[in-house]
Write a protein that holds these residues in place. Sequence first.
Motif, PDB file in Angstrom:
ATOM      1  N   ASP A  77      40.930  34.433  45.316  1.00 30.20           N
ATOM      2  CA  ASP A  77      42.083  34.696  45.522  1.00 30.20           C
ATOM      3  C   ASP A  77      42.818  34.453  44.010  1.00 30.20           C
ATOM      4  O   ASP A  77      43.062  33.207  43.862  1.00 30.20           O
ATOM      5  CB  ASP A  77      42.906  33.931  46.538  1.00 30.20           C
ATOM      6  CG  ASP A  77      44.196  34.260  46.839  1.00 30.20           C
ATOM      7  OD1 ASP A  77      44.474  35.600  46.376  1.00 30.20           O
ATOM      8  OD2 ASP A  77      44.822  33.386  47.578  1.00 30.20           O
ATOM      9  N   PRO A  78      43.065  35.761  43.298  1.00 26.45           N
ATOM     10  CA  PRO A  78      42.811  36.872  43.717  1.00 26.45           C
ATOM     11  C   PRO A  78      41.306  37.391  43.564  1.00 26.45           C
ATOM     12  O   PRO A  78      40.768  36.415  43.126  1.00 26.45           O
ATOM     13  CB  PRO A  78      43.822  37.913  42.786  1.00 26.45           C
ATOM     14  CG  PRO A  78      43.912  36.832  41.620  1.00 26.45           C
ATOM     15  CD  PRO A  78      43.955  35.356  42.186  1.00 26.45           C
ATOM     16  N   GLU A  79      40.925  38.484  44.207  1.00 22.52           N
ATOM     17  CA  GLU A  79      39.913  39.100  43.820  1.00 22.52           C
ATOM     18  C   GLU A  79      39.085  38.814  42.738  1.00 22.52           C
ATOM     19  O   GLU A  79      37.864  38.555  42.639  1.00 22.52           O
ATOM     20  CB  GLU A  79      39.858  40.480  44.663  1.00 22.52           C
ATOM     21  CG  GLU A  79      38.068  40.751  45.080  1.00 22.52           C
ATOM     22  CD  GLU A  79      38.007  42.360  45.448  1.00 22.52           C
ATOM     23  OE1 GLU A  79      37.223  42.890  45.592  1.00 22.52           O
ATOM     24  OE2 GLU A  79      39.194  42.689  45.899  1.00 22.52           O
ATOM     25  N   ASN A  80      39.634  38.967  41.788  1.00 21.32           N
ATOM     26  CA  ASN A  80      39.180  38.975  40.301  1.00 21.32           C
ATOM     27  C   ASN A  80      39.279  37.558  39.539  1.00 21.32           C
ATOM     28  O   ASN A  80      39.137  37.545  38.431  1.00 21.32           O
ATOM     29  CB  ASN A  80      39.414  40.222  39.357  1.00 21.32           C
ATOM     30  CG  ASN A  80      41.027  40.089  39.006  1.00 21.32           C
ATOM     31  OD1 ASN A  80      41.752  38.872  39.776  1.00 21.32           O
ATOM     32  ND2 ASN A  80      41.503  40.613  38.227  1.00 21.32           N
ATOM     33  N   ALA A  81      39.247  36.547  40.548  1.00 30.94           N
ATOM     34  CA  ALA A  81      39.728  35.126  39.857  1.00 30.94           C
ATOM     35  C   ALA A  81      38.719  34.671  38.745  1.00 30.94           C
ATOM     36  O   ALA A  81      39.148  34.275  37.739  1.00 30.94           O
ATOM     37  CB  ALA A  81      39.809  34.149  41.033  1.00 30.94           C
ATOM     38  N   PHE A  82      37.400  34.922  39.199  1.00 27.14           N
ATOM     39  CA  PHE A  82      36.315  34.645  38.049  1.00 27.14           C
ATOM     40  C   PHE A  82      36.564  35.207  36.793  1.00 27.14           C
ATOM     41  O   PHE A  82      36.204  34.859  35.660  1.00 27.14           O
ATOM     42  CB  PHE A  82      34.947  34.354  38.747  1.00 27.14           C
ATOM     43  CG  PHE A  82      34.892  33.286  39.797  1.00 27.14           C
ATOM     44  CD1 PHE A  82      34.760  32.129  39.356  1.00 27.14           C
ATOM     45  CD2 PHE A  82      34.471  33.603  41.108  1.00 27.14           C
ATOM     46  CE1 PHE A  82      34.407  31.189  40.343  1.00 27.14           C
ATOM     47  CE2 PHE A  82      33.902  32.755  41.969  1.00 27.14           C
ATOM     48  CZ  PHE A  82      34.124  31.487  41.679  1.00 27.14           C
ATOM     49  N   ARG A  83      36.573  36.495  37.084  1.00 32.74           N
ATOM     50  CA  ARG A  83      36.820  37.481  35.838  1.00 32.74           C
ATOM     51  C   ARG A  83      37.907  37.113  35.045  1.00 32.74           C
ATOM     52  O   ARG A  83      37.763  37.061  33.745  1.00 32.74           O
ATOM     53  CB  ARG A  83      37.090  38.796  36.563  1.00 32.74           C
ATOM     54  CG  ARG A  83      36.778  39.998  35.351  1.00 32.74           C
ATOM     55  CD  ARG A  83      37.096  41.254  35.669  1.00 32.74           C
ATOM     56  NE  ARG A  83      36.585  41.570  36.946  1.00 32.74           N
ATOM     57  CZ  ARG A  83      37.108  42.574  37.893  1.00 32.74           C
ATOM     58  NH1 ARG A  83      38.106  43.427  37.587  1.00 32.74           N
ATOM     59  NH2 ARG A  83      36.580  42.685  39.243  1.00 32.74           N
ATOM     60  N   THR A  84      39.110  36.505  35.501  1.00 31.32           N
ATOM     61  CA  THR A  84      39.870  36.101  34.488  1.00 31.32           C
ATOM     62  C   THR A  84      39.698  34.936  33.830  1.00 31.32           C
ATOM     63  O   THR A  84      39.838  35.069  32.205  1.00 31.32           O
ATOM     64  CB  THR A  84      41.226  35.480  35.622  1.00 31.32           C
ATOM     65  OG1 THR A  84      41.721  36.433  36.242  1.00 31.32           O
ATOM     66  CG2 THR A  84      42.391  34.964  34.645  1.00 31.32           C
ATOM     67  N   PHE A  85      38.877  33.993  33.982  1.00 32.25           N
ATOM     68  CA  PHE A  85      38.235  32.996  33.398  1.00 32.25           C
ATOM     69  C   PHE A  85      37.283  33.421  32.055  1.00 32.25           C
ATOM     70  O   PHE A  85      37.399  33.086  31.122  1.00 32.25           O
ATOM     71  CB  PHE A  85      37.557  31.899  34.094  1.00 32.25           C
ATOM     72  CG  PHE A  85      38.381  30.871  34.741  1.00 32.25           C
ATOM     73  CD1 PHE A  85      38.575  29.742  34.105  1.00 32.25           C
ATOM     74  CD2 PHE A  85      38.995  30.831  35.983  1.00 32.25           C
ATOM     75  CE1 PHE A  85      39.381  28.687  34.242  1.00 32.25           C
ATOM     76  CE2 PHE A  85      39.564  29.769  36.498  1.00 32.25           C
ATOM     77  CZ  PHE A  85      39.840  28.786  35.482  1.00 32.25           C
TER      78      PHE A  85
END
Length: 293
Positions: A83-91
Amino acid sequence: MGTKMTVHSSKVLGSALGTVMWTCLPKRRKLAIEAIQRHLNVNSEKAIEIGKKSFIHNCRSFLEIFLVPKVNKQFIDDLVIQDPENAFRTFVETNSPIIATTAHMGAWEVLAGLLGEIGTIKHRAQPLVVVRTNKNKDLNELIFKLRGGRGAAVLSHRNAVFGVLRSLKKKGIAAFLVDHNTKRKEAIFTDFLGETAAVNSGPAFLALRGKAVVLPAFLVRNEQGGYTFIIEPALDTETLEGTREEKLQQITRFYTDAVERIVRKYPEQWFWMHKRWKTQPKAGDFILPRTMS
């Protein structure tokens, strides 16, 4: 034992242990109930309900340290909602050093495993988890070993500065718990849940010095029996204006606000038995207002 079964076992044991602690630690129980009433403005009955759930969640958190080595892609796919759906992608895709700030909220121990897994996705410096040390040397060694079981390096807050700065220089990730009481010499005093609290300014100093973005991240338990990984929009310290001291204050206020929002949303999962407001300002101490100009 499968991962889901292990998580279920920690839930059952944590519930039992939390209930025992709620019964056998009357001073901590009283502390939690009074803090909940005062800072959430709820009646005694609701405070007791939140407090008992908090004891259970906290005991689950301590037991979940044994889950850290098991946090792999399968664990995440089976048990973690983003949450949001791309949380890991942000990191992964953030092309700046990151100071991740979190709290004694939900499954905070498992976060070390998530950071370790994120570190395997993108080849950057080894993720760091900065924590306070335990006075018992053998217990502290075990805790550090378990927290680092998925690849994150665990550093004591007492000697973390140079290690964190070296990591940030390589666009690494360093994670800090920023919701605990701290000593006056390390603190910026500001409002937290309606009362002045001593907030650790160390992560703010390192973020500013390392030209990092500050990214609030939390792992809470959800009704599906797993976890929800929550991140908020990051603060880019390179965009801040003002003096060095004003920038430190802005960063400290930023992650304090993030913690307050998550505590208000999931009060039963926070560590209410902690003496959060113990350190108070003396006459003449600067108190940072909630809204800065």
